[in-house]
Design an enzyme around this catalytic site. Structure first.
Site, PDB file in Angstrom:
ATOM      1  N   ALA A  14      -0.217   5.823  -5.377  1.00  0.00           N
ATOM      2  CA  ALA A  14       0.409   6.575  -6.471  1.00  0.00           C
ATOM      3  C   ALA A  14       1.128   5.571  -7.361  1.00  0.00           C
ATOM      4  O   ALA A  14       1.403   4.439  -6.936  1.00  0.00           O
ATOM      5  CB  ALA A  14       1.402   7.578  -5.894  1.00  0.00           C
TER       6      ALA A  14
ATOM      7  N   GLY B  64      -1.882   6.676  -1.788  1.00  0.00           N
ATOM      8  CA  GLY B  64      -2.651   7.729  -2.452  1.00  0.00           C
ATOM      9  C   GLY B  64      -4.081   7.325  -2.714  1.00  0.00           C
ATOM     10  O   GLY B  64      -4.965   8.181  -2.803  1.00  0.00           O
TER      11      GLY B  64
ATOM     12  N   GLU C 119       3.137   3.871   2.707  1.00  0.00           N
ATOM     13  CA  GLU C 119       4.252   4.652   2.167  1.00  0.00           C
ATOM     14  C   GLU C 119       5.551   4.441   2.945  1.00  0.00           C
ATOM     15  O   GLU C 119       6.634   4.457   2.380  1.00  0.00           O
ATOM     16  CB  GLU C 119       3.907   6.141   2.175  1.00  0.00           C
ATOM     17  CG  GLU C 119       2.899   6.573   1.138  1.00  0.00           C
ATOM     18  CD  GLU C 119       1.471   6.423   1.602  1.00  0.00           C
ATOM     19  OE1 GLU C 119       1.197   5.647   2.536  1.00  0.00           O
ATOM     20  OE2 GLU C 119       0.598   7.070   0.989  1.00  0.00           O
TER      21      GLU C 119
ATOM     22  N   GLU D   5      -5.784   8.177   0.378  1.00  0.00           N
ATOM     23  CA  GLU D   5      -5.817   9.646   0.482  1.00  0.00           C
ATOM     24  C   GLU D   5      -6.886  10.228  -0.427  1.00  0.00           C
ATOM     25  O   GLU D   5      -7.569  11.188  -0.082  1.00  0.00           O
ATOM     26  CB  GLU D   5      -4.441  10.225   0.156  1.00  0.00           C
ATOM     27  CG  GLU D   5      -3.422   9.894   1.246  1.00  0.00           C
ATOM     28  CD  GLU D   5      -2.025  10.332   0.883  1.00  0.00           C
ATOM     29  OE1 GLU D   5      -1.506   9.888  -0.158  1.00  0.00           O
ATOM     30  OE2 GLU D   5      -1.441  11.116   1.638  1.00  0.00           O
TER      31      GLU D   5
HETATM   32  N1  T1G Z   1       2.564   1.621  -8.556  1.00  0.00           N
HETATM   33  C1  T1G Z   1       2.958   0.973  -9.666  1.00  0.00           C
HETATM   34  N2  T1G Z   1       2.856  -0.375  -9.840  1.00  0.00           N
HETATM   35  C2  T1G Z   1       2.320  -1.071  -8.820  1.00  0.00           C
HETATM   36  C3  T1G Z   1       1.879  -0.455  -7.616  1.00  0.00           C
HETATM   37  C4  T1G Z   1       2.025   0.962  -7.517  1.00  0.00           C
HETATM   38  N3  T1G Z   1       1.609   1.627  -6.458  1.00  0.00           N
HETATM   39  N4  T1G Z   1       1.414  -1.428  -6.806  1.00  0.00           N
HETATM   40  C5  T1G Z   1       1.538  -2.593  -7.462  1.00  0.00           C
HETATM   41  N5  T1G Z   1       2.076  -2.392  -8.667  1.00  0.00           N
HETATM   42  C6  T1G Z   1       2.333  -3.411  -9.687  1.00  0.00           C
HETATM   43  C7  T1G Z   1       3.384  -4.409  -9.233  1.00  0.00           C
HETATM   44  O1  T1G Z   1       4.682  -3.918  -9.532  1.00  0.00           O
HETATM   45  C8  T1G Z   1       3.018  -5.603 -10.091  1.00  0.00           C
HETATM   46  O2  T1G Z   1       3.474  -5.315 -11.402  1.00  0.00           O
HETATM   47  C9  T1G Z   1       1.496  -5.543 -10.149  1.00  0.00           C
HETATM   48  O3  T1G Z   1       1.147  -4.181  -9.835  1.00  0.00           O
HETATM   49  C10 T1G Z   1       0.814  -6.468  -9.152  1.00  0.00           C
HETATM   50  O4  T1G Z   1       1.372  -6.155  -7.868  1.00  0.00           O
HETATM   51  C11 T1G Z   1       0.969   9.894  -2.729  1.00  0.00           C
HETATM   52  C12 T1G Z   1       3.244   8.561  -2.555  1.00  0.00           C
HETATM   53  C13 T1G Z   1      -1.595  -3.530  -4.164  1.00  0.00           C
HETATM   54  C14 T1G Z   1      -1.211  -5.084  -2.230  1.00  0.00           C
HETATM   55  O5  T1G Z   1       2.732   1.018  -1.532  1.00  0.00           O
HETATM   56  O6  T1G Z   1       1.318  -3.367  -1.888  1.00  0.00           O
HETATM   57  O7  T1G Z   1       0.717   6.288  -2.818  1.00  0.00           O
HETATM   58  O8  T1G Z   1       5.013  -7.312 -11.651  1.00  0.00           O
HETATM   59  O9  T1G Z   1       2.413  -8.413  -7.521  1.00  0.00           O
HETATM   60  O10 T1G Z   1       0.520  -9.307  -4.549  1.00  0.00           O
HETATM   61  O11 T1G Z   1       1.006   9.351  -0.476  1.00  0.00           O
HETATM   62  O12 T1G Z   1       0.967  -4.450  -5.172  1.00  0.00           O
HETATM   63  O13 T1G Z   1       2.653  -7.384 -12.542  1.00  0.00           O
HETATM   64  O14 T1G Z   1       4.381  -5.877 -13.632  1.00  0.00           O
HETATM   65  O15 T1G Z   1       2.218  -6.732  -5.616  1.00  0.00           O
HETATM   66  O16 T1G Z   1      -1.820  -8.759  -5.451  1.00  0.00           O
HETATM   67  C15 T1G Z   1       1.522   3.424  -1.906  1.00  0.00           C
HETATM   68  C16 T1G Z   1       2.040  -1.079  -3.306  1.00  0.00           C
HETATM   69  C17 T1G Z   1       2.335   3.975  -3.040  1.00  0.00           C
HETATM   70  C18 T1G Z   1       1.000  -0.261  -2.534  1.00  0.00           C
HETATM   71  C19 T1G Z   1      -1.265  -5.941  -4.580  1.00  0.00           C
HETATM   72  N6  T1G Z   1       0.966   2.142  -2.290  1.00  0.00           N
HETATM   73  N7  T1G Z   1       1.446  -2.267  -3.874  1.00  0.00           N
HETATM   74  O17 T1G Z   1      -0.455  -7.031  -4.236  1.00  0.00           O
HETATM   75  O18 T1G Z   1       0.156  -7.859  -6.565  1.00  0.00           O
HETATM   76  S1  T1G Z   1       3.107   5.481  -2.607  1.00  0.00           S
HETATM   77  C20 T1G Z   1       1.659   1.011  -2.075  1.00  0.00           C
HETATM   78  C21 T1G Z   1       1.165  -3.345  -3.089  1.00  0.00           C
HETATM   79  C22 T1G Z   1       1.824   6.566  -2.471  1.00  0.00           C
HETATM   80  C23 T1G Z   1       0.959   8.771  -1.761  1.00  0.00           C
HETATM   81  C24 T1G Z   1       2.154   7.886  -1.860  1.00  0.00           C
HETATM   82  C25 T1G Z   1       0.656  -4.555  -3.802  1.00  0.00           C
HETATM   83  C26 T1G Z   1      -0.868  -4.756  -3.685  1.00  0.00           C
HETATM   84  P1  T1G Z   1       3.916  -6.551 -12.380  1.00  0.00           P
HETATM   85  P2  T1G Z   1       1.650  -7.346  -6.836  1.00  0.00           P
HETATM   86  P3  T1G Z   1      -0.429  -8.346  -5.167  1.00  0.00           P
END
Ligand code: T1G
Length: 694
Positions: free
Chosen positions: A63, A102, A125, A105
């Site tokens: 998400a 998500g 999450e 999911e």
């Molecule tokens: N939402 C918004 N921005 C995100 C994002 C996300 N989910 N994930 C990464 N970014 C941005 C991050 O801030 C950075 O921005 C850029 O992308 C590169 O990220 C409904 C509620 C995917 C493994 O927890 O673990 O889904 O600094 O530097 O090292 O049940 O990003 O460039 O402006 O980390 O290559 C669940 C979180 C969400 C994954 C990539 N998903 N992201 O790592 O790059 S909750 C997560 C990561 C959810 C559902 C629930 C990592 C990555 P900027 P980065 P990276």
């Protein structure tokens, strides 16, 4: 069609393409784009199958975290998944990069999932203080079984595609061109008569021994100290065993909405973005290339030097460990060997790996052996004259372009740089003890440190598994400068009426793994005594205890006493008598001190110092300070770090309490800092400062 989601026909397969950099997060535009594309494909009636494809470096990574806390615009993700499950033709997800949260999911709502071999999947999450809120806690158990799903969801860890295939989550691993292979797979399943498999209908894997599941829950939650999301995750997965799916989905969503509105998730989401912001160094753009680091040298084979050498060797970087004598080298190497053996035993790793990593450490006597190093980290005795001599010698010995770093905890890097003819190549790399374990690495930016040297230190810091944060030159940089305020107050609290176990109980009750006195006993009280003597200052209680030879755990007596071979602190009447005598000697009338006052005096002076640090530019962002404290000092993740927590308390309260403490203690250093006073007056928090992203 939308700007981020398009679809096109490839033979009998309708391919939906998502292109929403950087990670195809499920923003409202992406969610509505997918739903609209599916509806259009169904209406056109031409396709036999649908392929869900993502451009860029990864399948949907979750998400859009930046949307949390704002009203969610329909369609919400569960609605999009419902459209997929209602499709009359099979929908296939093609996974590359990391299908997370998500994103996974969404894929679980599809009839089939295929993936490239190097793809990863997971439900992280929990690391954001959440649980999967779009069916992950119900569909993943149906795909891989409740116990496997419980471990994936409570750990939040990324899983390899092959494991997904072995567990039945991924129908096929596609070698080579994933898109072409996935279209071919979709053609094949599209040619088959329905109905096509939907995880919502598949309960075969839910049959599990309840006692085994409950044991797995206990194990999974054993390390979730003070965090509410892991238990919520486990409770949701447990519903898959006995609650009808649609009821469970409603309960899962309600649990998600409660967590996302809670302080813990706000703190953990803040830390997610703060860690990424900390990687962006002002004045060092993405165009600045780090220098290549093919090998390293570490000066000093003591506790810190040995740990630092381990960091390089464990990352596969050959490292020359330099000491003054063979004897010191021998002692240092045997401690390193023992550390690797203990770690292999603990993790069940192949003992042969110890010899392999030890072979990357070359012991040498004499600074001349640093001549070929791309980076040198000195970890010699904390004494400025010695550091200056070392830097002058390294300046002559090291090759042009070599980076020379100091591991000093407090001292002035500018003075060390001035001892060389290459100040641009000099900076601090402050590791935290034990260096091979603690994540934090303070990168100390000196006056002349070159941008590419900073970029190199950040890059090599990440390569050796650290969380690097750039800080400025001052006594103690960021972490230790703030810790000094807490140490000062902990001594005063004892003088004024508190006892060690009372202060430690308040600090551990807040969420720290240890209180200041138990931590002092662990680190060794002689270190602080020597440092104060060097600076010509005295802490009556701390020094009286250390002068009695009570150095802490290593002498089985410090602020507490310790049974032979045990680490549990035990109250010691001898120490309490020393404390009472010190109050008497200094003419302080002891008084009962409330837990609120203890907590305020443990934390607010640190936050106040953090405000000064921001005002002086020693830290670029409040989030940088939070990352320092989470990764270097065990600040509870659930609270988001000192500056984030201060905003949740409210700066006006902190301002007023500090003014009260300053008056009561007649201590002007406790007066609220200018920046804190200004923000409080403006009704703002530290988060309002530039660079704070979430
Ligand atoms: N939402 C918004 N921005 C995100 C994002 C996300 N989910 N994930 C990464 N970014 C941005 C991050 O801030 C950075 O921005 C850029 O992308 C590169 O990220 C409904 C509620 C995917 C493994 O927890 O673990 O889904 O600094 O530097 O090292 O049940 O990003 O460039 O402006 O980390 O290559 C669940 C979180 C969400 C994954 C990539 N998903 N992201 O790592 O790059 S909750 C997560 C990561 C959810 C559902 C629930 C990592 C990555 P900027 P980065 P990276």
């Amino acid at each position: 069609m939308s700007a981020v989601v398009t679809h096109a026909q490839h033979g009998a397969v309708a391919v939906i393409s998502i292109n929403s950099p950087p990670v195809n997060a499920l923003s409202h535009a992406v969610r509505s784009g997918i739903a609209d594309a599916l509806t259009a494909i169904k209406a056109e009636g031409k396709a036999k199958a649908v392929l869900l494809w993502c451009g860029g470096r990864t399948f949907v990574a979750g998400a859009d975290i930046t949307e949390f806390g704002k009203p969610s615009k329909p369609p919400i993700l569960p609605d999009v998944i419902a459209v997929i499950e209602a499709m009359p033709i099979p929908v296939v997800a093609a996974i590359h990069g990391t299908a997370l949260g998500g994103g996974l999911e969404l894929a679980l709502g599809c009839h089939y999932r295929v993936a490239s071999l190097d793809a990863k999947w997971g439900l992280p999450e929990v690391k954001l203080g959440l649980l999967p809120g779009a069916g992950g806690t119900q569909r993943l158990p149906r795909a891989i079984g409740p116990i496997a799903a419980l471990k994936v969801i409570v750990s939040g860890a990324h899983q390899p595609a092959k494991l997904g295939h072995d567990l039945g989550l991924i129908a096929a691993i596609i070698p080579g061109d994933l898109k072409a292979g996935a279209i071919a797979f979709a053609e094949t399943v599209g040619a088959k008569a329905g109905p096509h498999p939907r995880l919502r209908d598949d309960t075969a894997k839910l049959e599990v021994d309840r006692a085994k599941f409950d044991t797995a829950v206990t194990e999974a939650l054993s390390k979730s100290r003070g965090l509410e999301a892991p238990a919520a995750c486990a409770a949701a997965v447990a519903m898959s065993l006995d609650t009808p799916l649609d009821d469970a989905l409603k309960l899962e969503r309600a649990s998600f909405m409660k967590l996302v509105a809670g302080d813990q998730s706000k703190a953990q989401r803040h830390l997610f973005f703060a860690e990424r912001e900390a990687a962006k160094v002002p004045g060092v753009g993405p165009d600045v290339r780090p220098r290549p680091i093919k090998n390293a040298a570490v000066l000093g084979a003591g506790t810190m030097g040995g740990g630092i050498a381990m960091c390089f060797a464990s990352a596969g970087i050959p490292v020359t460990l330099i000491e003054q004598t063979e004897e010191n080298l021998k002692r240092g190497l045997s401690i390193i060997q023992k550390n690797y053996e203990a770690s292999a035993k603990r993790t069940g790793a192949d003992p042969a790996g110890v010899a392999k990593v030890m072979a990357l450490i070359t012991p040498k006597v004499g600074l001349e052996h640093a001549k070929d190093a791309d980076i040198v980290v000195e970890a010699v005795f904390e004494e400025m004259a010695l550091k200056k001599t070392i830097f002058a010698t390294l300046d002559a010995v090291c090759k042009p372009g070599a980076i020379i770093a100091s591991n000093t905890s407090y001292l002035d890097i500018d003075a060390m740089a001035a001892a060389t003819k290459r100040p641009g190549d000099v900076l601090g790399m402050h590791f935290f003890s034990p260096a091979n374990v603690m994540k934090l690495l303070e990168i100390v930016r000196a006056k002349y440190t070159a941008p590419d040297v900073l970029a190199t230190a950040m890059s090599v810091g990440r390569k050796i598994g650290k969380v690097p944060v750039v800080v400025g030159v001052c006594h103690g940089f960021v972490g230790n400068r703030m810790l000094a305020q807490r140490s000062k107050q902990s001594e005063l609290l004892l003088l004024e009426g508190a006892l060690p176990h009372e202060v430690d109980a308040v600090v551990t009750g807040f969420g720290f793994p240890m209180g200041p006195f138990a931590m002092g006993d662990l680190a060794g009280l002689d270190i602080g005594m020597r440092s104060r003597k060097e600076r010509g200052v005295r802490a009556e209680i701390a020094d009286t205890i250390a002068e009695a030879g009570r150095y802490g755990q290593k002498t089985q007596k410090g602020y507490y006493r310790y049974e032979e071979g045990r680490r549990a602190p035990i109250r010691d009447p001898e120490v309490e008598a020393i404390i009472v005598a010190a109050s008497k000697k200094l003419g302080v009338t002891r008084r009962p001190i409330s837990n609120d006052e203890i907590l305020g005096r443990m934390l607010y002076p640190m936050i106040n110092e953090g405000a000064r640090i921001l005002d002086e530019g020693v830290a670029a962002r409040p989030g940088d300070i939070d990352i320092v404290w989470i990764n270097g000092y065990g600040f509870p993740i659930a609270k988001g770090g000192p500056m984030h927590w201060a905003d949740s308390v409210g700066l006006p309260k902190i301002r007023d309490d500090l003014a009260r403490f300053a008056k009561a203690a007649n201590d002007p250093t406790l007066e609220p800092a200018q920046l804190l006073v200004r923000l409080a007056a403006e009704g703002k928090g530290f988060a309002s400062l530039a660079g704070a992203k979430a």
